[in-house]
Write an enzyme that holds these catalytic residues in place. Sequence first.
Site, PDB file in Angstrom:
ATOM      1  N   LYS A  16     -11.924   0.092   2.140  1.00  0.00           N
ATOM      2  CA  LYS A  16     -10.930  -0.901   2.547  1.00  0.00           C
ATOM      3  C   LYS A  16     -11.582  -2.279   2.508  1.00  0.00           C
ATOM      4  O   LYS A  16     -12.774  -2.421   2.304  1.00  0.00           O
ATOM      5  CB  LYS A  16     -10.444  -0.615   3.970  1.00  0.00           C
ATOM      6  CG  LYS A  16      -9.768   0.722   4.152  1.00  0.00           C
ATOM      7  CD  LYS A  16      -8.323   0.685   3.736  1.00  0.00           C
ATOM      8  CE  LYS A  16      -7.637   1.991   3.999  1.00  0.00           C
ATOM      9  NZ  LYS A  16      -7.679   2.949   2.944  1.00  0.00           N
ATOM     10  N   SER A  54      -4.359   3.108  -1.774  1.00  0.00           N
ATOM     11  CA  SER A  54      -4.407   2.101  -0.721  1.00  0.00           C
ATOM     12  C   SER A  54      -5.003   0.767  -1.164  1.00  0.00           C
ATOM     13  O   SER A  54      -4.749  -0.245  -0.548  1.00  0.00           O
ATOM     14  CB  SER A  54      -5.184   2.632   0.476  1.00  0.00           C
ATOM     15  OG  SER A  54      -6.533   2.721   0.178  1.00  0.00           O
TER      16      SER A  54
END
Lengths: 169, 169
Positions: free
Chosen positions: A94, A50
Amino acid sequence: MRAQFFQFTQRWKSTAKEAMDHTILFAKFLCLLHVTNNYLCSPTLVYGPSMLPTLNLTGDVLLVEKMSHLLGMVGPGDVVLVRSPENPRKTITKRIVGMEGDKVTFLVDPNHSDRSHSLVVPKGHVWIQGDNIYASKDSRHLGPIPYGLILGKVFCRVWPPEGFGLLEQ
Amino acid sequence: MATPNFLFGLAKKCFTVGLINLTVSDRYVSLIAIRGSSMSPTFNPHEKKSAAFFMDDYALVEKFCLEKYKFSSGDVVVFRSPSNHKQKNVKRITALPGDWVNISSSHDVVMIPEGHCWVEGDNPACSMDSRSFGPIPLGLVCGRVTHVLWPPHRVGKVDRKVTAERFSF
């Protein structure tokens, strides 16, 4: 006989005292370790697709600093470690895109369409996204994340050695 | 007279006590003062206008449940408010992932998503809980309230209470 007994208890006492001192020292060391790990910085292993251009697929060891989120000093662009809202035993890494009150615009499903959507991040929440928007499960699926789930700010990569250094914003 | 040596020793002692205190309150047990009447029959049962600090309830919070994040409905938990991470609230878990919750105001039935829970105060008249902000991630929970400690006549265990009006399939 009596002198012997006295000597014996004396010796036993000193051994017990020494053992006690060592145990206390060890406990203090563990406490120091816990505080360093929770309030200063700690190493974390992250892997997955990701955050691809920034972090590798196969696994990076990162140093996470645990103070700035307590002082409210994280902002858009910072890579943060977040407790996953779907499974509290897992953490996800993230990048913050918007803080509370910011307006964020994002592609709903970049693989199939270029439909975009924008919204205002509610109070006390942050909007997080992976750098690789094609393979990242982030705020686009989970919605805004409560600030209380942020565990720390990633500031340095330790492993692999060729990638050693501070992370850029 | 205080010598530098004595001051150094004192500082060292304070530091050690602080470390141990922080570790114990993070990992094992801590104390919390409960303000407001949102949990009214369980904590702060009588209406009182003069809010002095010694009139609040003090409760024991255990943190062992954080290792596995296993809770059962009816547990009283401390969690960070989703809209303000600095504020901690005490409420009762009434539904866990997979349960269905009946919202009385809009006559809707919602399912709790994975990794979330539904929290409600015992006093529905004045409680800011999941009825206003929806299900919260379990990651925001930071302990389970087990015992009331302060008003001496009410010292005792906090019992698990399941409201029967909820239903699950």
